[in-house]
Every structure is written in structure tokens, then in C-alpha cells.
Design an enzyme around this catalytic site. Structure first.
Site, PDB file in Angstrom:
ATOM      1  N   ILE A  39      -1.417  -2.149  -5.202  1.00  0.00           N
ATOM      2  CA  ILE A  39      -2.263  -2.758  -6.238  1.00  0.00           C
ATOM      3  C   ILE A  39      -2.346  -1.861  -7.467  1.00  0.00           C
ATOM      4  O   ILE A  39      -2.712  -2.300  -8.547  1.00  0.00           O
ATOM      5  CB  ILE A  39      -3.668  -3.054  -5.665  1.00  0.00           C
ATOM      6  N   LYS A  70      -9.748  -3.913  12.382  1.00  0.00           N
ATOM      7  CA  LYS A  70      -8.568  -3.389  13.092  1.00  0.00           C
ATOM      8  C   LYS A  70      -8.434  -4.045  14.470  1.00  0.00           C
ATOM      9  O   LYS A  70      -7.322  -4.369  14.899  1.00  0.00           O
ATOM     10  CB  LYS A  70      -8.657  -1.864  13.218  1.00  0.00           C
ATOM     11  N   GLN A  95      -1.726   7.403   1.522  1.00  0.00           N
ATOM     12  CA  GLN A  95      -1.421   8.639   2.264  1.00  0.00           C
ATOM     13  C   GLN A  95      -0.194   8.465   3.156  1.00  0.00           C
ATOM     14  O   GLN A  95       0.693   9.322   3.187  1.00  0.00           O
ATOM     15  CB  GLN A  95      -2.643   9.068   3.100  1.00  0.00           C
ATOM     16  N   ILE A 140      -2.526  -7.634  -2.319  1.00  0.00           N
ATOM     17  CA  ILE A 140      -2.193  -8.287  -1.065  1.00  0.00           C
ATOM     18  C   ILE A 140      -2.944  -9.615  -0.874  1.00  0.00           C
ATOM     19  O   ILE A 140      -2.564 -10.455  -0.055  1.00  0.00           O
ATOM     20  CB  ILE A 140      -2.425  -7.296   0.112  1.00  0.00           C
ATOM     21  N   TYR A 194     -14.592  -1.584   9.384  1.00  0.00           N
ATOM     22  CA  TYR A 194     -13.187  -1.186   9.469  1.00  0.00           C
ATOM     23  C   TYR A 194     -12.660  -1.384  10.897  1.00  0.00           C
ATOM     24  O   TYR A 194     -11.596  -1.994  11.100  1.00  0.00           O
ATOM     25  CB  TYR A 194     -13.075   0.282   9.050  1.00  0.00           C
ATOM     26  N   GLY A 243       0.827  -1.214   0.000  1.00  0.00           N
ATOM     27  CA  GLY A 243       0.000   0.000   0.000  1.00  0.00           C
ATOM     28  C   GLY A 243       0.853   1.252   0.000  1.00  0.00           C
ATOM     29  O   GLY A 243       0.476   2.287   0.552  1.00  0.00           O
TER      30      GLY A 243
HETATM   31  N1  LIG Z   1      -4.647   7.832   7.073  1.00  0.00           N
HETATM   32  C1  LIG Z   1      -5.237   7.770   8.260  1.00  0.00           C
HETATM   33  O1  LIG Z   1      -5.776   8.769   8.746  1.00  0.00           O
HETATM   34  C2  LIG Z   1      -5.218   6.475   9.035  1.00  0.00           C
HETATM   35  C3  LIG Z   1      -5.771   6.479  10.333  1.00  0.00           C
HETATM   36  C4  LIG Z   1      -5.795   5.298  11.047  1.00  0.00           C
HETATM   37  C5  LIG Z   1      -5.218   4.146  10.510  1.00  0.00           C
HETATM   38  N2  LIG Z   1      -4.677   4.167   9.255  1.00  0.00           N
HETATM   39  C6  LIG Z   1      -4.135   2.908   8.728  1.00  0.00           C
HETATM   40  O2  LIG Z   1      -2.864   3.102   8.119  1.00  0.00           O
HETATM   41  C7  LIG Z   1      -2.708   2.212   7.008  1.00  0.00           C
HETATM   42  C8  LIG Z   1      -2.380   3.009   5.759  1.00  0.00           C
HETATM   43  O3  LIG Z   1      -3.410   3.962   5.570  1.00  0.00           O
HETATM   44  P1  LIG Z   1      -3.389   5.089   4.440  1.00  0.00           P
HETATM   45  O4  LIG Z   1      -4.058   6.258   5.023  1.00  0.00           O
HETATM   46  O5  LIG Z   1      -2.049   5.219   3.853  1.00  0.00           O
HETATM   47  O6  LIG Z   1      -4.416   4.424   3.405  1.00  0.00           O
HETATM   48  P2  LIG Z   1      -4.654   4.795   1.875  1.00  0.00           P
HETATM   49  O7  LIG Z   1      -6.047   4.380   1.534  1.00  0.00           O
HETATM   50  O8  LIG Z   1      -4.219   6.169   1.569  1.00  0.00           O
HETATM   51  O9  LIG Z   1      -3.632   3.794   1.170  1.00  0.00           O
HETATM   52  C9  LIG Z   1      -3.849   2.405   1.133  1.00  0.00           C
HETATM   53  C10 LIG Z   1      -3.161   1.843  -0.093  1.00  0.00           C
HETATM   54  O10 LIG Z   1      -3.471   0.450  -0.164  1.00  0.00           O
HETATM   55  C11 LIG Z   1      -3.640   0.124  -1.524  1.00  0.00           C
HETATM   56  N3  LIG Z   1      -4.454  -1.083  -1.638  1.00  0.00           N
HETATM   57  C12 LIG Z   1      -5.802  -1.209  -1.535  1.00  0.00           C
HETATM   58  N4  LIG Z   1      -6.168  -2.485  -1.761  1.00  0.00           N
HETATM   59  C13 LIG Z   1      -5.031  -3.170  -1.977  1.00  0.00           C
HETATM   60  C14 LIG Z   1      -4.754  -4.537  -2.257  1.00  0.00           C
HETATM   61  N5  LIG Z   1      -5.726  -5.448  -2.389  1.00  0.00           N
HETATM   62  N6  LIG Z   1      -3.466  -4.925  -2.412  1.00  0.00           N
HETATM   63  C15 LIG Z   1      -2.450  -4.000  -2.311  1.00  0.00           C
HETATM   64  N7  LIG Z   1      -2.651  -2.695  -2.071  1.00  0.00           N
HETATM   65  C16 LIG Z   1      -3.934  -2.304  -1.906  1.00  0.00           C
HETATM   66  C17 LIG Z   1      -4.306   1.349  -2.147  1.00  0.00           C
HETATM   67  O11 LIG Z   1      -4.091   1.390  -3.562  1.00  0.00           O
HETATM   68  C18 LIG Z   1      -3.634   2.496  -1.401  1.00  0.00           C
HETATM   69  O12 LIG Z   1      -2.537   3.025  -2.120  1.00  0.00           O
HETATM   70  C19 LIG Z   1      -4.015   1.426   6.925  1.00  0.00           C
HETATM   71  O13 LIG Z   1      -3.872   0.211   7.609  1.00  0.00           O
HETATM   72  C20 LIG Z   1      -5.000   2.311   7.640  1.00  0.00           C
HETATM   73  O14 LIG Z   1      -6.054   1.573   8.181  1.00  0.00           O
HETATM   74  C21 LIG Z   1      -4.669   5.313   8.504  1.00  0.00           C
END
Ligand SMILES: NC(=O)c1ccc[n+]([C@@H]2O[C@H](COP(=O)([O-])OP(=O)(O)OC[C@H]3O[C@@H](n4cnc5c(N)ncnc54)[C@H](O)[C@@H]3O)[C@@H](O)[C@H]2O)c1
Length: 315
Positions: free
Chosen positions: A34, A144, A11, A51, A140, A7
């Protein structure tokens, strides 16, 4: 040290990749996602990886002799409520694939994010403790909470070093967020700078725990580098930055853009936000790995506006 990031284009991943490369060397950080489009040079070496494809995951781990995985591929809260089946599949099967490949191929360390979404409406809302009522109501949050439990199981049963942080809503200017309930706190900056107005999907007095991305990246690497023997907890660290309401953020933005206007039209995300805490007690992270956030609301807002102004004028 050979690190795989799943991933990586998201972000967090888009900023973590750059920071890890600075510390461990360009060629030692392998990005994957992905997605197949917009793979800029900063993400190379890059592998296309769904994944859910455990065989391809194992091939990549063997090819690069991976020692550490930052597992960021995930479906976030708002997207997850629209498609709970997909959310369960990606978040649970994806994580299980990571843990199993790590066990089978001897990957030393896994970093797997959790979220404040593990908490639910029964959880005390103010200064929420790490160990408290965990009864999430979103798919979600369920993935988690279950994710934390299975990560801790792999630590206890198989001796794998798995660690994770319960991130609050993350605010950043490099990459747009991927469909969470706290996304308003990023959108508001873009709209304030481009249109001087924003229609917020949460109520004005909704207070949520948030953090500025530079703090989140620093904290994540700090946890990963802490001596394993110092950790009493592993996959469920509370992690606190800044708590503010939507109107407090809007007022801070108005100090820089005085004619900015905000209106409030809550949608389905209000119910999700109402089930989460408004502030977090992260004393175990402070005690076990020395965590302390640096950015407050004022400093974060100023930095966001400066960086987004440059970004928008370069577009
Ligand atoms: N950003 C936040 O505010 C926040 C807050 C709490 C927890 N998190 C956790 O941090 C982690 C990263 O979050 P983020 O904000 O970068 O998320 P995001 O949605 O910005 O990025 C997730 C990435 O995963 C990729 N993805 C989706 N399905 C996929 C698959 N089947 N195989 C491979 N890649 C795949 C997407 O293309 C994307 O680039 C996650 O576990 C999220 O739950 C984020």
C-alpha cells in the site's frame, strides 16, 4: 513461475523478495504494497496495491499471469489492539480477496502467514502442540485463527494449494518490525548499539518463541516447495526457533556490549505476551517438510550485532 508478494515492503517481505528473486529470477517476482514511498530498485517490478481493492488485485494477477501469491499484507498484534476494526478489515477482507481472486483466475498456490497469536491463555504454554486449544483473545489472533480456517476451507472445497506457517516473533536487521508484541527483541539491538540502554515494554522474565529471519525465510520457501501430496496439514504449521526471556536476550547482548543497561516498564503489550506460549512443538513441520531451525540465541545475537554495527556506521 510468476510470484506476487503483497505487503512486500514489510519486515518479512523485504527479505523474502530478495531471496525469491535469487531462486526464481528478478522479473518473476512482482512486489506490491500500500506504500508509495521508498520503492528501491530491489522491489521492481512494483505495483501499488491496497489489498482491499479486489479489482486492482485481479488486474495485477492477469497482467503478470501470476501463479503464486505470498500474501504478507497485514495489521500486526499491537497495532491491531489499538485499531481492531482496521485489523479485522485488512486481515480478513484482504485474505478473502486473495483467495477469491485465486479461485476465479486459477492462481495455483497461496502462501499465507499465521502466527503464534492464534493461541490464548487457555493453551498449554510449554512446547505448545499444533493441534491444541485455539482461543485467541486479541483481534489479531482472532483474524489469524479464522484465516487458517478459511485457507483450509479453500484447500478442501476448491482444491487451491494454500499453505501457512504460525510464525513466532521474528528478529531481523534489514527492516524494522511493523507493530507486534515481539518488536522489543529488535528494538533492543538498535538501542544497545546507539544508546547502550533500553527501556523494555515487557517484564524481564517474559519468555516468548522467536526466530531469526534467515531461518524464517528458508523455512517459508521450504514449505512452499514441498510436494503437496506430502502435506497432511496446510495453513497452520507450528514453526519453532529459539525461546528466551527478555533478560536472557539482554545478557547475551551484554557479552558484546558490556556497559549495556536495560530497564523494564511493561505496557499494554504485556497482557498480549502473557496470553501466548513460551515454546512451540513443531513436530508436524519436521515430519511433513523436514523443518529444522539453525540459529540459537548466541549465533543470532552475534549476527544481529555485526550487521547492525555495519548498518549504523553506513547511515
Ligand atoms: N514479523 C513477525 O514477527 C510476524 C510474526 C507472526 C506472523 N507474522 C505475519 O507475517 C506477515 C507479514 O508480517 P510482517 O512482519 O512483514 O509485517 P509488516 O507490518 O512489517 O509488513 C506488512 C506490510 O503490509 C502493508 N500493508 C498494510 N496494509 C495494507 C493494505 N491495506 N494493502 C496492502 N499492503 C498493506 C504494510 O505497508 C507493510 O509493508 C503478516 O501476516 C503477519 O501477521 C509476522
Amino acid at each position: 513461475m510468476k510470484i506476487l508478494i503483497t505487503g512486500a515492503l514489510g519486515q518479512i517481505g523485504s527479505e523474502l523478495t530478495t531471496s525469491l528473486k535469487k531462486i526464481y529470477g528478478e522479473q518473476n517476482i512482482i512486489s506490491s504494497d500500500i506504500r508509495t514511498e521508498n520503492i528501491t530498485p530491489e522491489f521492481l517490478p512494483y505495483e501499488h496495491l491496497n489489498i482491499l481493492d479486489k479489482i486492482k488485485l485481479a488486474e495485477i494477477v492477469k497482467k503478470y499471469k501470476i501463479t503464486t501469491i505470498y500474501h504478507l499484507a497485514s495489521i500486526l498484534s499491537a497495532v491491531g489492539e489499538k485499531n481492531p476494526q482496521l485489523c479485522w478489515n485488512i486481515n480478513m477482507t484482504g485474505l478473502h480477496n486473495i483467495l477469491e481472486v485465486a479461485r476465479e483466475l486459477g492462481v495455483k498456490q497461496i502462501i499465507c502467514p499465521s502466527s503464534i497469536a492464534v493461541f490464548g491463555p487457555e493453551t498449554p504454554k510449554i512446547n505448545t502442540k499444533q493441534q491444541t486449544i485455539i482461543l485467541p483473545k486479541t483481534m489479531y489472533g482472532i483474524t489469524k485463527a479464522a484465516g487458517e480456517l478459511i485457507c483450509d476451507y479453500y484447500v478442501a472445497k476448491f482444491g487451491i494449494d494454500v499453505r501457512g506457517i504460525r510464525y513466532p516473533g521474528l528478529i531481523s536487521h534489514k527492516t524494522l518490525p511493523g507493530g507486534g508484541t515481539t518488536d522489543y527483541a529488535v528494538e533492543i539491538f538498535y538501542e544497545a548499539l546507539k544508546n547502550k540502554s533500553y527501556k523494555c515494554f515487557l517484564k524481564s522474565d517474559t519468555i516468548l518463541p522467536m526466530m531469526y529471519m534467515p531461518d524464517a525465510i528458508r523455512g517459508t520457501i521450504q514449505l512452499a516447495e514441498t510436494d503437496f501430496a506430502r502435506l497432511k496439514n496446510h495453513s497452520n504449521f507450528n514453526f519453532s526457533g529459539i525461546s528466551f526471556s527478555c533478560s536472557e536476550l539482554a545478557n547475551e547482548i551484554k557479552k558484546h556490549i558490556p556497559d549495556f543497561e536495560i530497564s523494564y516498564v511493561p505496557d499494554f503489550r504485556q497482557e498480549i505476551a502473557d496470553s501466548w506460549p513460551s515454546s512451540i512443538d513443531d513436530s508436524p513441520a519436521q515430519e511433513q517438510w523436514g523443518w529444522k531451525a539453525e540459529y540459537d540465541l548466541e549465533r543470532m545475537t552475534e549476527d544481529m550485532i555485526t550487521n547492525l554495527r555495519n548498518k549504523i556506521s553506513n547511515d
